[in-house]
Design a protein around this motif. Structure first.
Motif, PDB file in Angstrom:
ATOM      1  N   ARG A 162      -5.670  -8.248  34.798  1.00 16.94           N
ATOM      2  CA  ARG A 162      -5.739  -8.751  32.377  1.00 16.94           C
ATOM      3  C   ARG A 162      -6.012  -7.497  31.754  1.00 16.94           C
ATOM      4  O   ARG A 162      -5.054  -7.192  31.249  1.00 16.94           O
ATOM      5  N   VAL A 163      -6.211  -5.687  32.465  1.00 17.17           N
ATOM      6  CA  VAL A 163      -6.660  -4.750  31.737  1.00 17.17           C
ATOM      7  C   VAL A 163      -5.954  -3.886  32.110  1.00 17.17           C
ATOM      8  O   VAL A 163      -6.090  -3.096  31.078  1.00 17.17           O
ATOM      9  N   GLY A 164      -4.881  -4.045  32.763  1.00 19.94           N
ATOM     10  CA  GLY A 164      -4.289  -3.164  32.982  1.00 19.94           C
ATOM     11  C   GLY A 164      -4.503  -1.593  33.566  1.00 19.94           C
ATOM     12  O   GLY A 164      -3.939  -0.964  33.493  1.00 19.94           O
ATOM     13  N   LYS A 165      -5.970  -1.817  34.427  1.00 19.27           N
ATOM     14  CA  LYS A 165      -6.558  -0.493  35.104  1.00 19.27           C
ATOM     15  C   LYS A 165      -6.458  -1.100  36.942  1.00 19.27           C
ATOM     16  O   LYS A 165      -6.601  -1.807  37.073  1.00 19.27           O
ATOM     17  N   LYS A 166      -6.463   0.447  37.571  1.00 18.89           N
ATOM     18  CA  LYS A 166      -7.060   0.098  38.588  1.00 18.89           C
ATOM     19  C   LYS A 166      -7.870  -0.318  39.175  1.00 18.89           C
ATOM     20  O   LYS A 166      -9.535   0.140  38.574  1.00 18.89           O
ATOM     21  N   ARG A 167      -8.301  -1.017  40.653  1.00 23.00           N
ATOM     22  CA  ARG A 167      -9.792  -1.810  40.296  1.00 23.00           C
ATOM     23  C   ARG A 167     -10.431  -0.763  40.661  1.00 23.00           C
ATOM     24  O   ARG A 167     -11.232  -0.893  40.352  1.00 23.00           O
ATOM     25  N   SER A 168     -10.270   0.230  41.438  1.00 26.54           N
ATOM     26  CA  SER A 168     -11.159   1.709  41.347  1.00 26.54           C
ATOM     27  C   SER A 168     -11.455   1.965  40.612  1.00 26.54           C
ATOM     28  O   SER A 168     -13.088   2.494  40.191  1.00 26.54           O
ATOM     29  N   THR A 169     -10.893   2.009  39.354  1.00 26.79           N
ATOM     30  CA  THR A 169     -11.462   2.328  37.908  1.00 26.79           C
ATOM     31  C   THR A 169     -12.362   1.797  37.713  1.00 26.79           C
ATOM     32  O   THR A 169     -13.294   2.193  36.860  1.00 26.79           O
ATOM     33  N   ILE A 170     -12.215   0.267  37.843  1.00 32.95           N
ATOM     34  CA  ILE A 170     -13.256  -0.468  37.093  1.00 32.95           C
ATOM     35  C   ILE A 170     -13.943  -0.809  37.460  1.00 32.95           C
ATOM     36  O   ILE A 170     -15.099  -0.064  37.290  1.00 32.95           O
ATOM     37  N   ALA A 171     -14.158  -0.227  38.968  1.00 37.46           N
ATOM     38  CA  ALA A 171     -15.615  -0.329  39.869  1.00 37.46           C
ATOM     39  C   ALA A 171     -16.484   1.167  39.704  1.00 37.46           C
ATOM     40  O   ALA A 171     -17.745   0.217  39.504  1.00 37.46           O
ATOM     41  N   ASN A 172     -15.476   2.032  38.959  1.00 39.88           N
ATOM     42  CA  ASN A 172     -16.108   3.546  38.821  1.00 39.88           C
ATOM     43  C   ASN A 172     -16.940   3.368  37.472  1.00 39.88           C
ATOM     44  O   ASN A 172     -18.213   3.517  37.452  1.00 39.88           O
ATOM     45  N   TYR A 173     -16.665   2.104  36.416  1.00 38.92           N
ATOM     46  CA  TYR A 173     -17.166   1.950  35.454  1.00 38.92           C
ATOM     47  C   TYR A 173     -18.397   1.102  35.738  1.00 38.92           C
ATOM     48  O   TYR A 173     -19.394   0.669  34.991  1.00 38.92           O
TER      49      TYR A 173
END
Length: 301
Positions: A162-173
């Motif tokens: 949906r947001v065009g970000k890597k899952r690892s990036t989302i997990a870090n947030y």
């Protein structure tokens, strides 16, 4: 200039269409909907309600005044986006800074894109558009990601699409939300960076997090210096607990540990026996955290 005047006149004409009770558009299938939905229309500011789904929770007064001054001189360059609620009543989807600044500038109308959406669609649009367009702080982004996961029932993989970000990036947030509230506030207010917060995430004891936070502020520690401080604390704790010796972790396991930690949003431990067998240990801090991990595992089936 003539083209801009013609465009504004068109916007005012469509605005008049929306004020006609006989042309009350409630869905994309209604008469004249194609003339309104997705087009730029001059709407009266008083007919627009703020969005309860807005992820940004604070607005800097000084920068709002600067934007208001710019709007007085050159107008609103980028239209806001609204959804139609009722006859001549709208709700912001994105663009609250421009909306607020236009009020400060004394404008009566503002250019807006019209959308027709239900509450869930509005929430998704508001969060995704704000994440992509606004200068949100890391904690606001993390909270927006968490709301999309919880309220739209998305997995981290679906959210990534949906947001065009890597899952690892989302997990870090998302892992930032495990920090003590005072540390989170420090990130929001710019006293420390997201990098400082990430360095502290694996410290489960929130009092120790606060101690590290105070040292960062007092000594103006860099992210690298903070990482060294955290590593020192980890080593001291390891020396005190004196764990029983275990077999060396295989390289194929060691290479995947960061990926496991990013996925589960927690520091994963591994135990390996002399025969090469082992087990992964996933820590959790509360019932809510346990259910979050359970949901992650279920979504991967």
């Amino acid at each position: 200039m003539a083209k801009a005047t013609k465009k504004q006149a068109l916007g005012r004409g469509l605005s008049a269409l929306l004020k006609d009770p006989e042309n009350d558009i409630k869905s994309a299938e209604d008469k004249n909907a194609d003339k309104v939905v997705g087009n730029i229309i001059e709407l009266e500011l008083e007919s627009i309600d703020v969005n309860p789904f807005q992820p940004r929770t604070s607005f800097n007064d000084e920068t709002l005044q600067e934007l208001a001054t710019s709007i007085r001189e050159v107008g609103v360059i980028q239209p806001i986006t609204v959804r139609k609620l009722d006859f001549n009543t709208y709700q912001l989807v994105s663009g609250e800074r421009r909306f607020r600044a236009s009020k400060l500038a004394g404008l009566e109308t503002i250019p807006a894109y019209i959308r027709i959406a239900n509450d869930q669609e509005s929430l998704t649009m508001a969060l995704v558009e704000n994440i992509q367009r606004q200068d949100l702080d890391p904690i606001e982004i993390a909270l927006s990601y968490q709301r999309l996961i919880d309220e739209i029932d998305l997995t981290q993989e679906q959210l990534s699409d949906r947001v065009g970000k890597k899952r690892s990036t989302i997990a870090n947030y998302l892992r930032l939300l495990k920090l003590d509230p005072i540390v989170q506030t420090g990130i929001r207010d710019g006293f420390i960076s997201m990098g400082h917060g990430r360095a502290m995430i694996n410290i489960d004891d929130q009092q120790k997090q606060l101690d590290i936070y105070e040292k960062i502020i007092a000594n103006t520690l860099s992210v690298r210096e903070t990482e060294k401080l955290v590593k020192t604390i980890d080593q001291e704790e390891t020396a005190v607990t004196k764990p029983a010796p275990s077999s060396k972790v295989p390289k194929y396991v060691e290479n995947s540990m960061n990926e496991f930690s990013d996925f589960f949003g927690a520091k994963i431990d591994v135990k390996v026996s002399g025969r090469g067998r082992g087990k992964l240990i996933i820590p959790f801090s509360s019932e809510e955290d346990f259910n979050r991990i359970k949901k992650l595992i279920s979504s991967e089936k």
